[in-house]
Design an enzyme around this catalytic site. Structure first.
Site, PDB file in Angstrom:
ATOM      1  N   HIS A 138      57.409 -38.892  15.531  1.00  0.00           N
ATOM      2  CA  HIS A 138      57.087 -37.705  14.732  1.00  0.00           C
ATOM      3  C   HIS A 138      57.150 -36.399  15.517  1.00  0.00           C
ATOM      4  O   HIS A 138      56.932 -35.328  14.972  1.00  0.00           O
ATOM      5  CB  HIS A 138      55.717 -37.847  14.050  1.00  0.00           C
ATOM      6  CG  HIS A 138      54.550 -37.864  15.005  1.00  0.00           C
ATOM      7  ND1 HIS A 138      54.015 -36.729  15.541  1.00  0.00           N
ATOM      8  CD2 HIS A 138      53.827 -38.886  15.519  1.00  0.00           C
ATOM      9  CE1 HIS A 138      53.002 -37.050  16.338  1.00  0.00           C
ATOM     10  NE2 HIS A 138      52.873 -38.349  16.344  1.00  0.00           N
TER      11      HIS A 138
HETATM   12  N1  UDP Z   1      48.470 -44.926  12.860  1.00  0.00           N
HETATM   13  C1  UDP Z   1      48.169 -45.536  11.635  1.00  0.00           C
HETATM   14  N2  UDP Z   1      49.188 -45.799  10.762  1.00  0.00           N
HETATM   15  C2  UDP Z   1      50.495 -45.508  11.051  1.00  0.00           C
HETATM   16  C3  UDP Z   1      50.793 -44.901  12.309  1.00  0.00           C
HETATM   17  C4  UDP Z   1      49.750 -44.613  13.178  1.00  0.00           C
HETATM   18  O1  UDP Z   1      47.003 -45.832  11.352  1.00  0.00           O
HETATM   19  O2  UDP Z   1      51.374 -45.787  10.216  1.00  0.00           O
HETATM   20  C5  UDP Z   1      47.357 -44.601  13.773  1.00  0.00           C
HETATM   21  C6  UDP Z   1      47.466 -45.172  15.170  1.00  0.00           C
HETATM   22  O3  UDP Z   1      46.859 -46.438  15.265  1.00  0.00           O
HETATM   23  C7  UDP Z   1      46.729 -44.128  15.999  1.00  0.00           C
HETATM   24  C8  UDP Z   1      46.991 -42.823  15.271  1.00  0.00           C
HETATM   25  O4  UDP Z   1      47.389 -43.190  13.947  1.00  0.00           O
HETATM   26  O5  UDP Z   1      45.336 -44.386  15.987  1.00  0.00           O
HETATM   27  C9  UDP Z   1      48.069 -42.013  15.960  1.00  0.00           C
HETATM   28  O6  UDP Z   1      48.399 -40.950  15.193  1.00  0.00           O
HETATM   29  P1  UDP Z   1      49.684 -40.053  15.475  1.00  0.00           P
HETATM   30  O7  UDP Z   1      50.737 -40.865  16.121  1.00  0.00           O
HETATM   31  O8  UDP Z   1      49.985 -39.359  14.201  1.00  0.00           O
HETATM   32  O9  UDP Z   1      49.101 -38.934  16.431  1.00  0.00           O
HETATM   33  P2  UDP Z   1      49.122 -38.699  18.009  1.00  0.00           P
HETATM   34  O10 UDP Z   1      48.386 -39.831  18.638  1.00  0.00           O
HETATM   35  O11 UDP Z   1      50.545 -38.601  18.446  1.00  0.00           O
HETATM   36  O12 UDP Z   1      48.394 -37.415  18.179  1.00  0.00           O
END
Ligand code: UDP
Length: 359
Positions: free
Chosen positions: A207
């Protein structure tokens, strides 16, 4: 003494981080809290399902500030949150992570002379092209109480002039949620439809603007991944930002399974049983480290070096050419095993609440 605090949550990773803090505050019962949802992520799949699955109470207010550019969203959240704070005075505003809501609400609180606590403070990618890095820097420049996930993050803050007595190394609230929910992970409904078997599929999430904003880049990555996984299925729960770009490009591949974003319990069931995760997320590299699942990060840098130094994560960079050799290492069973960082033990939120009670 802190009697009342306002908690901020705006986007998917925030919900996962705020959940254990809400539960720990409730359990202790010494500090009243008000939960503010900024509305940055707003639909069922990116927001509501996390409240249900993680038993987060309904927010006291939703500022409904979804959509728009970085500046539009920051501005909308600031205007709405200022009204919210004036109507509902508080002793402290607690923000988590590094999303737009984190930065916008910290600025508003400080300008109203209210103390700010930042959970997941001090991590740095040193990549100013990432909106999250700017959010982290601005938030940490005006935070009063810094809760850190690693001693490295604490050191970064000290180097920036933060005093020792403002920094609290408490561990990782995202891992609190992971460990408390691990026994309740749920097999997704499509498991049998896709003929999935443990350790015989990949999970992919993308993303970050650098990977997904150009359809050309995204397609090269998808092609490189799907053609080097020995025909195994690649499950791709697709972030709304990525979906927009991919829909226009009509990419298909026999082993790519594009699915909607999953609930937390379904997503982490998939991760725990995967052969490997390929991602550009930060939070997922922490979760794979704790679950011991090989993880390949398609970024040139990380604000979470412990997932590489100690964990199962490797930075492949954004050059697609790095993907095939990494997959070869995995299939040759040469991927590193890793260990779990200090204090990632499920008790970070309890430690945070103890600190707050003693401020
Ligand atoms: N996650 C989820 N469903 C999905 C993809 C990710 O529940 O389809 C959870 C994942 O387990 C983690 C969080 O979302 O806890 C990560 O979010 P994201 O990748 O959007 O944000 P980042 O960590 O990059 O800030």
């Amino acid at each position: 003494m802190i009697k009342k605090i306002t908690l901020i949550a705006g986007a998917r990773p925030n919900f996962i981080k705020i959940a254990p803090i809400v539960h720990a505050l409730k359990k202790s019962g010494k500090i009243a809290y008000r939960l503010v949802h900024t509305g940055q992520h707003f639909d069922e799949k990116m927001s509501h399902t996390f409240f249900t699955q993680l038993h987060i109470p309904e927010p006291d207010v939703n500022l409904n500030c979804g959509g728009g550019s970085q500046a539009e969203q920051t501005a909308a959240i600031m205007v709405a949150f200022e009204k919210e704070l004036l109507a509902n005075p508080t002793d402290l505003v607690l923000v988590v992570g590094d999303v737009t809501s984190t930065m916008a609400c910290s600025i508003v609180a400080k300008k109203l002379n209210i103390k700010v606590a930042h959970v997941e403070a001090g991590i740095r990618s040193y990549d100013m092209a990432m909106p999250e890095e700017i959010n982290r820097l601005v938030t940490d420049a005006i935070t009063d109480y810094f809760f850190t996930t690693t001693t490295w993050a604490s050191e970064n803050l000290k180097k920036a002039g933060v005093f020792d007595d403002q920094i609290f190394f408490v561990g990782n609230v995202m891992i609190d949620t992971l460990l408390s929910k691990r026994e309740q992970f749920v097999q997704p409904g499509f498991w049998n439809d896709f003929n999935l078997e443990p350790k015989k599929y990949f999970v992919l999430t993308l993303h970050r603007p650098a990977n997904v904003d150009s359809a050309e880049n995204l397609l090269v990555l998808l092609k490189e991944i799907t053609s080097n996984v020995n025909g195994l299925p690649v499950l791709f729960p697709i972030h709304p930002r990525t979906a927009k770009v991919l829909m226009e490009s009509h990419f298909t591949s026999n082993n790519l399974r594009i699915i909607e974003p999953l609930g937390y319990l379904e997503f982490n069931y998939l991760v725990e049983n995967a052969l490997c995760v390929i991602t550009d997320s930060g939070g997922i590299t922490e979760e794979t480290t704790v679950m011991g699942i090989p993880c390949m990060t398609l970024r040139d840098n990380t604000e979470r070096p412990e997932t590489i130094e100690l964990g199962t994560n490797e930075l492949l960079g954004t050059n697609p050419q790095a993907i095939a050799p990494a997959l070869k290492t995995l299939f040759d069973q040469q991927w590193k095993k890793g260990s779990i960082p200090e204090l990632w033990d499920g008790k970070a939120a309890e430690r945070i609440v103890t600190v707050l009670e003693n401020l």
